[in-house]
Structure formats: C-alpha cells, structure tokens
Design a protein around this motif. Structure first.
Motif, PDB file in Angstrom:
ATOM      1  N   ARG A  11      18.068  10.293   1.003  1.00  0.00           N
ATOM      2  CA  ARG A  11      19.163   8.721   0.304  1.00  0.00           C
ATOM      3  C   ARG A  11      18.495   8.404  -1.022  1.00  0.00           C
ATOM      4  N   SER A  12      19.424   8.011  -1.920  1.00  0.00           N
ATOM      5  CA  SER A  12      19.062   7.521  -2.846  1.00  0.00           C
ATOM      6  C   SER A  12      17.840   6.607  -3.403  1.00  0.00           C
ATOM      7  N   SER A  13      18.191   5.558  -2.299  1.00  0.00           N
ATOM      8  CA  SER A  13      17.124   4.490  -2.531  1.00  0.00           C
ATOM      9  C   SER A  13      16.279   4.443  -1.573  1.00  0.00           C
ATOM     10  N   ASP A  14      15.693   5.951  -1.274  1.00  0.00           N
ATOM     11  CA  ASP A  14      14.512   5.980  -0.987  1.00  0.00           C
ATOM     12  C   ASP A  14      13.522   6.580  -1.668  1.00  0.00           C
ATOM     13  N   VAL A  15      14.512   7.367  -2.323  1.00  0.00           N
ATOM     14  CA  VAL A  15      13.600   8.473  -3.564  1.00  0.00           C
ATOM     15  C   VAL A  15      12.958   7.000  -4.565  1.00  0.00           C
ATOM     16  N   THR A  16      14.365   5.968  -4.823  1.00  0.00           N
ATOM     17  CA  THR A  16      14.251   5.031  -5.638  1.00  0.00           C
ATOM     18  C   THR A  16      12.199   4.044  -5.472  1.00  0.00           C
ATOM     19  N   GLY A  17      12.637   3.884  -4.082  1.00  0.00           N
ATOM     20  CA  GLY A  17      11.668   3.441  -3.754  1.00  0.00           C
ATOM     21  C   GLY A  17      10.033   4.739  -4.161  1.00  0.00           C
ATOM     22  N   THR A  18      10.287   5.339  -3.504  1.00  0.00           N
ATOM     23  CA  THR A  18       9.261   5.811  -3.716  1.00  0.00           C
ATOM     24  C   THR A  18       8.742   6.491  -5.268  1.00  0.00           C
ATOM     25  N   LEU A  19       9.476   6.351  -6.445  1.00  0.00           N
ATOM     26  CA  LEU A  19       9.286   6.179  -7.608  1.00  0.00           C
ATOM     27  C   LEU A  19       9.120   4.813  -7.872  1.00  0.00           C
ATOM     28  N   ARG A  20       9.770   4.422  -7.604  1.00  0.00           N
ATOM     29  CA  ARG A  20       8.875   2.726  -8.014  1.00  0.00           C
ATOM     30  C   ARG A  20       7.467   2.731  -8.104  1.00  0.00           C
ATOM     31  N   LEU A  21       7.471   3.449  -5.982  1.00  0.00           N
ATOM     32  CA  LEU A  21       5.616   2.593  -6.013  1.00  0.00           C
ATOM     33  C   LEU A  21       4.235   3.831  -7.023  1.00  0.00           C
ATOM     34  N   LEU A  22       5.131   4.808  -7.053  1.00  0.00           N
ATOM     35  CA  LEU A  22       4.180   6.117  -8.053  1.00  0.00           C
ATOM     36  C   LEU A  22       4.054   5.625  -8.665  1.00  0.00           C
ATOM     37  N   ALA A  23       5.371   4.885  -9.492  1.00  0.00           N
ATOM     38  CA  ALA A  23       5.085   3.970 -11.528  1.00  0.00           C
ATOM     39  C   ALA A  23       4.448   2.577 -11.013  1.00  0.00           C
ATOM     40  N   TYR A  24       4.495   2.331 -10.098  1.00  0.00           N
ATOM     41  CA  TYR A  24       2.899   1.041  -9.982  1.00  0.00           C
ATOM     42  C   TYR A  24       1.721   1.242  -9.767  1.00  0.00           C
ATOM     43  N   LEU A  25       1.743   2.820  -9.082  1.00  0.00           N
ATOM     44  CA  LEU A  25      -0.222   2.768  -8.983  1.00  0.00           C
ATOM     45  C   LEU A  25      -0.047   3.349 -10.203  1.00  0.00           C
ATOM     46  N   ALA A  26       0.732   4.384 -10.996  1.00  0.00           N
ATOM     47  CA  ALA A  26       0.383   4.464 -11.808  1.00  0.00           C
ATOM     48  C   ALA A  26      -0.296   4.335 -13.484  1.00  0.00           C
ATOM     49  N   ILE A  27       0.008   2.723 -13.221  1.00  0.00           N
ATOM     50  CA  ILE A  27       0.490   1.151 -13.763  1.00  0.00           C
ATOM     51  C   ILE A  27      -1.162   1.078 -13.285  1.00  0.00           C
ATOM     52  N   SER A  28      -1.531   0.599 -12.363  1.00  0.00           N
ATOM     53  CA  SER A  28      -2.671  -0.017 -12.140  1.00  0.00           C
ATOM     54  C   SER A  28      -3.990   1.000 -12.180  1.00  0.00           C
ATOM     55  N   VAL A  29      -3.723   2.364 -11.540  1.00  0.00           N
ATOM     56  CA  VAL A  29      -4.927   3.378 -11.923  1.00  0.00           C
ATOM     57  C   VAL A  29      -5.222   3.123 -13.818  1.00  0.00           C
ATOM     58  N   ALA A  30      -4.233   2.762 -14.470  1.00  0.00           N
ATOM     59  CA  ALA A  30      -4.379   2.982 -16.051  1.00  0.00           C
ATOM     60  C   ALA A  30      -4.836   2.002 -16.143  1.00  0.00           C
ATOM     61  N   LEU A  31      -4.962   0.249 -16.126  1.00  0.00           N
ATOM     62  CA  LEU A  31      -5.138  -0.471 -15.743  1.00  0.00           C
ATOM     63  C   LEU A  31      -6.129  -0.421 -15.668  1.00  0.00           C
ATOM     64  N   ILE A  32      -7.008  -0.057 -14.144  1.00  0.00           N
ATOM     65  CA  ILE A  32      -8.117  -0.102 -13.958  1.00  0.00           C
ATOM     66  C   ILE A  32      -9.165   1.069 -14.915  1.00  0.00           C
ATOM     67  N   VAL A  33      -8.561   2.002 -15.094  1.00  0.00           N
ATOM     68  CA  VAL A  33      -9.511   2.631 -16.081  1.00  0.00           C
ATOM     69  C   VAL A  33      -9.966   2.031 -17.656  1.00  0.00           C
ATOM     70  N   LEU A  34      -8.102   1.193 -18.269  1.00  0.00           N
ATOM     71  CA  LEU A  34      -8.621   0.824 -19.790  1.00  0.00           C
ATOM     72  C   LEU A  34      -9.553  -0.654 -19.299  1.00  0.00           C
ATOM     73  N   ASP A  35      -9.579  -1.141 -18.204  1.00  0.00           N
ATOM     74  CA  ASP A  35      -9.943  -2.437 -18.449  1.00  0.00           C
ATOM     75  C   ASP A  35     -11.653  -1.906 -18.097  1.00  0.00           C
ATOM     76  N   HIS A  36     -11.665  -0.854 -17.229  1.00  0.00           N
ATOM     77  CA  HIS A  36     -13.489  -0.214 -16.893  1.00  0.00           C
ATOM     78  C   HIS A  36     -13.084   0.114 -18.621  1.00  0.00           C
ATOM     79  N   ARG A  37     -13.061   0.581 -18.923  1.00  0.00           N
ATOM     80  CA  ARG A  37     -13.693   1.094 -20.288  1.00  0.00           C
ATOM     81  C   ARG A  37     -13.263  -0.131 -21.057  1.00  0.00           C
ATOM     82  N   GLY A  38     -12.662  -0.518 -22.025  1.00  0.00           N
ATOM     83  CA  GLY A  38     -12.186  -1.257 -22.744  1.00  0.00           C
ATOM     84  C   GLY A  38     -12.542  -3.423 -22.527  1.00  0.00           C
TER      85      GLY A  38
END
Length: 303
Positions: A11-38
């Motif tokens: 279903r489209s709602s499940d796909v949207t939720g999965t994509l949103r979760l992946l986006a949040y995880l990507a953002i979190s990883v990016a923020l962690i890396v940036l915070d660790h470095r800068g």
C-alpha cells in the motif's frame, strides 16, 4: 478447489512511512557525523539552553514562591514566639525590679524607724499595720500586735517622722491606734524654738493639724517646729509633732489659729513603733482624759 493468491501489492501509506523513516535515519546519521566532526550542534544546544532559561524560570516560579511562603511563615512564627518570650521576660524583669524597689523603700522606712528609736533612746516595739481607717470623722490604725505581745492601752505610737497617736484599745492579737489627726484628739505640744506650750488638735485630714487659741503675744511664727511637751504624762517629751505652716486670726480676733503639717507619715508605711518605757510615776490617765473636751480651758491650762 482453492483459488491461487498472488503476492500482496504494497500500500502507498506503508511505502510513505518506510521512506519517511529512512529519511529520518539518514538525517540523524548525517547530524551525528557532522556533530562529531564540527561540534556545531553544541553551539546550537547552548543557544537553545539560553533561550529556554526564561521558560525554566517561569516553570520553577510556583515552587520557589511556595518555598518562600513556607520560609516566611516559619520565620514569622519563630519571630512571634521569640517576641512573646521576650515580652514575658521583660514583664517579669519589670515586676522583679518593682518588687526590689518596694523592698528597698520599705527597708529605708524600717531603717528610719529604728533610727528614730535610737536617737530618742527609747525602748520600742515594732508593730505591723493591719488596717487603716482615714475617714475624716474617724482616724484609726489597727496593728497586728496585741496584749499577747506586750501592747497595752495608752502606749504612744511613733514612726520615723514623729508622733503618730496612741493605743486606745488592745486585744490579745490586735491593737487600735487613735491617730493625732482624729478630730477628737488633742496633744500638748511646745514650740521647739521658744518653748511656748500649746495644744494641737486633729482636723480629720491625714496631713494637717491645727493650733487653736494661740495668744497674739506669744512668740510663734510660721516655720516653727512643735514637739510633744510631756504634759499629762501621755506622750514623752521631745517627739516631733509637726511644723507650723501658717497663722491667722480666729473669728474673735483675740487669738491666732495655726495650720500644722504633721511630721509623721500617717498615710503611708507598713510599720510603726510602740514606746515601751513610759514614766514610772503614776498610771497614765484614761484615753478619754487625754482628749480634752474644752479647747479654751486646755489652752489656758497649757499656758
């Protein structure tokens, strides 16, 4: 025969939720890396903390107000209790000081009484005053001493100032003293300066006596001290009776009348002295004989 079920279409709602979760995880990883470095997120957190402090202050305000109110109430209660204790101690100290002052004054009066007895060389007896009657028509003292302690009718009574009166009635435990200010009492006196013999009468006032039938030719003036003359044997000679305050002509203009300030403190004090050593010649006359009924005749006899 069962039907074949193919794979379920996502279903489209499940796909949207999965994509949103992946986006949040990507953002979190990016923020962690940036915070660790800068370490730039620490600055953001610091600014956010500063911005949130007013909110934290407002959030803690009710608690702080409650604590302040409790502290103020406890402090007020403690101060009120301390004030109560201090007031009680102050009142107690004032009462003790007043009592000490009264005791000091009483000791001074007693020393004055004993000093008067020593100066006169008289054998005296100390008697406490039980009751006082200073009615203008009846000047009396009741003493807490009677025949059981040696008091007898006719004894002279003095205090530190001078003559007080005489005992007119005695029971085993009490004695009644007729004050010299009683309207029916008269005392033979002499002017200390010149020796002129006169009669002092009571007026019903505790602070005033009266000289009657003073001859115009007699050497008597205001300010003279009058003392007991010893005539009649009732009162020993030499005891102060009072001081002449003023002299004025009587109604007939043939004699003078003098106002005498009593020497004894008849309206104060808690003790008096009873004179024990009376003249040993004859028994003293009854009290009625010591109170002259005719002032003019008595004045003539005194002269």
């Amino acid at each position: 025969m069962s039907h074949y079920a193919g794979p379920a279409t996502p279903r489209s709602s499940d796909v949207t939720g999965t994509l949103r979760l992946l986006a949040y995880l990507a953002i979190s990883v990016a923020l962690i890396v940036l915070d660790h470095r800068g370490d730039w997120l620490a600055q953001v957190r610091g600014h956010a903390s500063v911005a949130m402090q007013p909110l934290w202050w407002l959030a803690g305000l009710p608690s702080r107000l409650g604590e302040d109110l409790r502290d103020d109430a406890a402090t007020r209660t403690r101060l009120a209790e301390e004030n109560r204790l201090l007031r009680n101690e102050l009142l107690l100290g004032a009462a003790r000081q007043a009592r000490l002052q009264v005791e000091a004054e009483e000791n001074a009066r007693l020393r004055g009484l004993m000093g008067a007895a020593e100066r006169g060389g008289q054998d005296v007896q100390l008697a406490p005053i039980l009751d006082v009657d200073l009615d203008p028509t009846r000047q009396r003292l009741m003493l807490n001493a009677g025949t059981a302690s040696g008091v007898r009718r006719g004894q002279a009574v003095i205090d530190a100032g001078g003559l007080v009166g005489q005992v007119i009635e005695a029971t085993p435990s009490t004695a009644t003293v007729l004050l010299l200010t009683d309207p029916d009492h008269a005392v033979p006196v002499a002017v200390a300066r010149t020796g002129v013999r006169l009669i002092v009468y009571g007026t019903g006032r505790s602070d005033m006596l009266e000289l009657r039938n003073v001859p115009l030719s007699s050497d008597v003036r205001a300010g003279d001290v009058v003392i007991t003359s010893g005539l009649g044997g009732r009162f020993p000679p030499g005891f102060p009776v009072g001081t002449i305050a003023a002299l004025r002509p009587d109604d007939s203009r043939a004699f003078l009348v003098g106002d005498v300030d009593a020497a004894a403190q008849l309206d104060r004090g808690r003790d008096v002295l009873l004179l024990r050593d009376q003249p040993a010649s004859a028994a003293p006359p009854p009290v009625d004989e010591a109170i002259p009924a005719d002032p003019a005749a008595t004045a003539a006899a005194a002269e």
